[in-house]
Scaffold this active site. Sequence first.
Site, PDB file in Angstrom:
ATOM      1  N   GLU A  29       0.846  -1.198   0.000  1.00 49.63           N
ATOM      2  CA  GLU A  29       0.000   0.000   0.000  1.00 49.63           C
ATOM      3  C   GLU A  29       0.882   1.249   0.000  1.00 49.63           C
ATOM      4  OE1 GLU A  29      -1.663  -1.015   3.656  1.00 49.63           O
ATOM      5  OE2 GLU A  29      -3.149  -2.413   2.854  1.00 49.63           O
ATOM      6  N   SER A  57      -5.840  -4.329   1.248  1.00 45.90           N
ATOM      7  CA  SER A  57      -6.259  -5.721   1.401  1.00 45.90           C
ATOM      8  C   SER A  57      -5.009  -6.578   1.597  1.00 45.90           C
ATOM      9  CB  SER A  57      -7.049  -6.187   0.175  1.00 45.90           C
ATOM     10  OG  SER A  57      -7.291  -7.576   0.267  1.00 45.90           O
ATOM     11  N   GLU A  58      -4.591  -6.729   2.862  1.00 46.83           N
ATOM     12  CA  GLU A  58      -3.355  -7.462   3.148  1.00 46.83           C
ATOM     13  C   GLU A  58      -3.431  -8.903   2.635  1.00 46.83           C
ATOM     14  OE1 GLU A  58      -4.512  -5.110   4.999  1.00 46.83           O
ATOM     15  OE2 GLU A  58      -2.746  -3.834   5.190  1.00 46.83           O
ATOM     16  N   GLN A  80       2.284  -1.855   6.086  1.00 50.47           N
ATOM     17  CA  GLN A  80       2.399  -0.533   6.698  1.00 50.47           C
ATOM     18  C   GLN A  80       2.139  -0.555   8.203  1.00 50.47           C
ATOM     19  OE1 GLN A  80       3.744   1.606   4.956  1.00 50.47           O
ATOM     20  NE2 GLN A  80       3.398   0.844   2.894  1.00 50.47           N
ATOM     21  N   ILE A  85      -0.792  -7.634   9.608  1.00 52.78           N
ATOM     22  CA  ILE A  85      -0.271  -8.881   9.057  1.00 52.78           C
ATOM     23  C   ILE A  85      -1.160 -10.053   9.477  1.00 52.78           C
ATOM     24  CG2 ILE A  85       1.281  -9.513  10.949  1.00 52.78           C
ATOM     25  CD1 ILE A  85       3.365 -10.258   8.855  1.00 52.78           C
ATOM     26  N   PHE A  86      -1.910  -9.871  10.578  1.00 55.02           N
ATOM     27  CA  PHE A  86      -2.818 -10.948  11.011  1.00 55.02           C
ATOM     28  C   PHE A  86      -3.873 -11.244   9.939  1.00 55.02           C
ATOM     29  CE2 PHE A  86      -1.947  -9.224  15.495  1.00 55.02           C
ATOM     30  CZ  PHE A  86      -0.843 -10.050  15.635  1.00 55.02           C
ATOM     31  N   HIS A 128      -1.676  -1.404  17.281  1.00 58.54           N
ATOM     32  CA  HIS A 128      -0.496  -0.916  16.561  1.00 58.54           C
ATOM     33  C   HIS A 128       0.796  -1.304  17.276  1.00 58.54           C
ATOM     34  CE1 HIS A 128      -3.727   1.608  15.002  1.00 58.54           C
ATOM     35  NE2 HIS A 128      -2.989   1.809  13.940  1.00 58.54           N
TER      36      HIS A 128
END
Length: 326
Positions: A29, A57-58, A80, A85-86, A128
């Site tokens: 992204e 959309s990871e 980012q 990442i989950f 975060h």
Amino acid sequence: MREIRYLEALTEALREEMRRDPSVVIIGEDVRHSLRGVTKGIIDEFGPDRIFDTPISEAGFTGLATGAAMAGMRPVVEYQINALIFVAFDQLVDQAQKLRYMMGGQGKIPVTYLVVASGARRGLAGQHSDHPYPLLVHMGMKAVMPSTPRDAKGLFKAAIREDDPVVVFAPAALLPVKGAVPEGEYTIPLGQAEVKREGSDLTIIAVGPLVPEALKCAESLASEGIAAEVLDPRSLLPLDRETILASARKTGRVILFDDSNRTCGYAAELSAVIAEEAWDSLRAPIRRITRADVPVPFSPPLEAYVLPSRDRLLEECRQLLTGSRA
């Protein structure tokens, strides 16, 4: 030797690998505009055909990278926000990680996942502040976490050249840190730990952003006449067991300093390795300083309470020496 920032070392590694190998591409992204700074200016040199901005959309762009790798590319995926990442875990551990085995070794999945700003940053709270490396290592994913600009460049380059998926964790606390980085071509192979400071009284095994804190702690202990060895695994999987065990056997006292959750965390695995293979050399029980088993709170005092700190490490080192066998 020149000194550059950790973030600049990552950028330099990426540029060098893109010049060396035209199959290296970037996916993520806002990578063309470089939200984090790692890809700053890269589009001017390599053009839009090798830097791909994606929708938010990871799971989607992580799967895209797997397909690109199977088709002969060597993608670098930049996330980012560490906790997002989950969302891509199925694509990481159930697809990219296993496909080479499911194909009977007839294909390669050379993808590098760069998790910039992983770990806690002051006041950003739970969503975060995660440091998910134990989860990925548990699933068999190769993972590294450099603690210096030199290691960041060398390990990032090695990860890009690897034929299996590799996750590179780049902690937020280290991104602005300056350090010596060689001018010439070099890589640091996966699976090599490094003793950052020699010592004989105890071993501090510190991970990622806690390595500089451990070195400052060792300096304080030196003024008290205590010689602490500081060891950085650097490569979380594969793990350099030999260097870790050699240090544990040398000093007989070990403290693990790790910013992942205590239960099933990375320190728990290191503790098991040392207990299984160097038990006879230990002069005291292994100690762990980790983050607590809770989400990181917004409140700065509570956040400081749940995260590992240099003050706690210093106190544990003193207690370890007091309570151990001669």
